[in-house]
Write a protein that holds these residues in place. Sequence first.
Motif, short mmCIF file in Angstrom:
data_model
loop_
_atom_site.label_atom_id
_atom_site.label_comp_id
_atom_site.label_asym_id
_atom_site.label_seq_id
_atom_site.Cartn_x
_atom_site.Cartn_y
_atom_site.Cartn_z
N VAL A 100 0.86 -1.18 0.00
CA VAL A 100 0.00 0.00 0.00
C VAL A 100 0.89 1.23 0.00
N LEU A 101 0.65 2.12 -0.96
CA LEU A 101 1.36 3.40 -1.05
C LEU A 101 0.30 4.49 -0.96
N SER A 102 0.36 5.29 0.10
CA SER A 102 -0.63 6.33 0.34
C SER A 102 0.01 7.70 0.10
N ILE A 103 -0.55 8.45 -0.84
CA ILE A 103 -0.02 9.75 -1.26
C ILE A 103 -0.77 10.86 -0.53
N HIS A 104 -0.03 11.72 0.16
CA HIS A 104 -0.62 12.82 0.93
C HIS A 104 0.06 14.13 0.59
N GLY A 105 -0.59 15.20 0.99
CA GLY A 105 -0.03 16.54 0.79
C GLY A 105 0.42 17.15 2.11
N HIS A 106 1.67 17.55 2.14
CA HIS A 106 2.23 18.28 3.29
C HIS A 106 2.02 19.77 3.02
N ARG A 107 1.72 20.54 4.04
CA ARG A 107 1.35 21.95 3.82
C ARG A 107 2.52 22.89 3.54
N ASP A 108 3.77 22.44 3.68
CA ASP A 108 4.93 23.31 3.49
C ASP A 108 4.98 23.88 2.07
N LYS A 109 4.98 25.22 1.99
CA LYS A 109 5.02 25.91 0.70
C LYS A 109 6.41 26.45 0.38
N THR A 110 7.39 26.16 1.25
CA THR A 110 8.72 26.75 1.06
C THR A 110 9.77 25.76 0.58
N LYS A 111 9.55 24.45 0.80
CA LYS A 111 10.55 23.44 0.42
C LYS A 111 9.93 22.41 -0.50
N GLU A 112 10.75 21.87 -1.39
CA GLU A 112 10.32 20.76 -2.25
C GLU A 112 10.90 19.48 -1.68
N ILE A 113 10.11 18.79 -0.88
CA ILE A 113 10.59 17.60 -0.18
C ILE A 113 9.47 16.58 -0.06
N VAL A 114 9.84 15.31 0.00
CA VAL A 114 8.90 14.21 0.20
C VAL A 114 9.24 13.58 1.54
N TYR A 115 8.29 13.65 2.47
CA TYR A 115 8.47 13.04 3.78
C TYR A 115 7.96 11.61 3.73
N LEU A 116 8.80 10.68 4.15
CA LEU A 116 8.47 9.26 4.10
C LEU A 116 7.99 8.75 5.45
N GLY A 117 7.04 7.84 5.41
CA GLY A 117 6.55 7.23 6.63
C GLY A 117 5.91 5.89 6.33
N GLY A 118 5.33 5.30 7.36
CA GLY A 118 4.69 4.00 7.23
C GLY A 118 5.52 2.91 7.87
N LEU A 119 4.92 1.74 8.02
CA LEU A 119 5.58 0.63 8.69
C LEU A 119 6.37 -0.28 7.75
#
Length: 191
Positions: free
Chosen positions: A95-114
Amino acid sequence: MVDKYSNYDELSCHESKGIDYRIRCVSSSDIAILAIHGGKIEPGTTEIAEAVAKNQHSFYTFEGLKPTGNRILHITSTNFDEPIAENIIQDANKVLSIHGHRDKTKEIVYLGGLDEPLGDQVKQFLEAEGFITGIDANLQGKQPNNICNRGKTKQGVQLEITRKLRNRFLEQENEEDFNRFVTALRNSLSK
């Protein structure tokens, strides 16, 4: 920000399906790509999830359609219990769940999950394409009841993509960057 609705039943009693929100899905494989805050809730997440699924993997999106105020349709990942989504993930090995982080200043992908092995693959493939990854201590997706962790293996991957990066992907002139991002995610799922 606190959610207005604590679960799908509560939301569906106050919001109109087809007017305020819609659900789109395709169940086609044991890999599920989700955008539970799609449409105008977290713009760009549906587009990313749909492109990654690309008629090869199962796809699900819950999309906000309101002219304004779509944030009230946000149900946190640990409480998201819409029945069609639940049905799709129950048969998913990944399962890969795609979400939006509210940060408007950086271009980054935050990883999480088990699913740490899959998370490591995602990180490697994204970084090989020049995308920056990281961990947001507040959005790690480690709870067992997080929707990304409710598939067959009880572990999944959650991506929180900053608003700045999603905005870049949605601009016409950045189609190549969007395609590189999607390809990296698709390749990480095929390993």
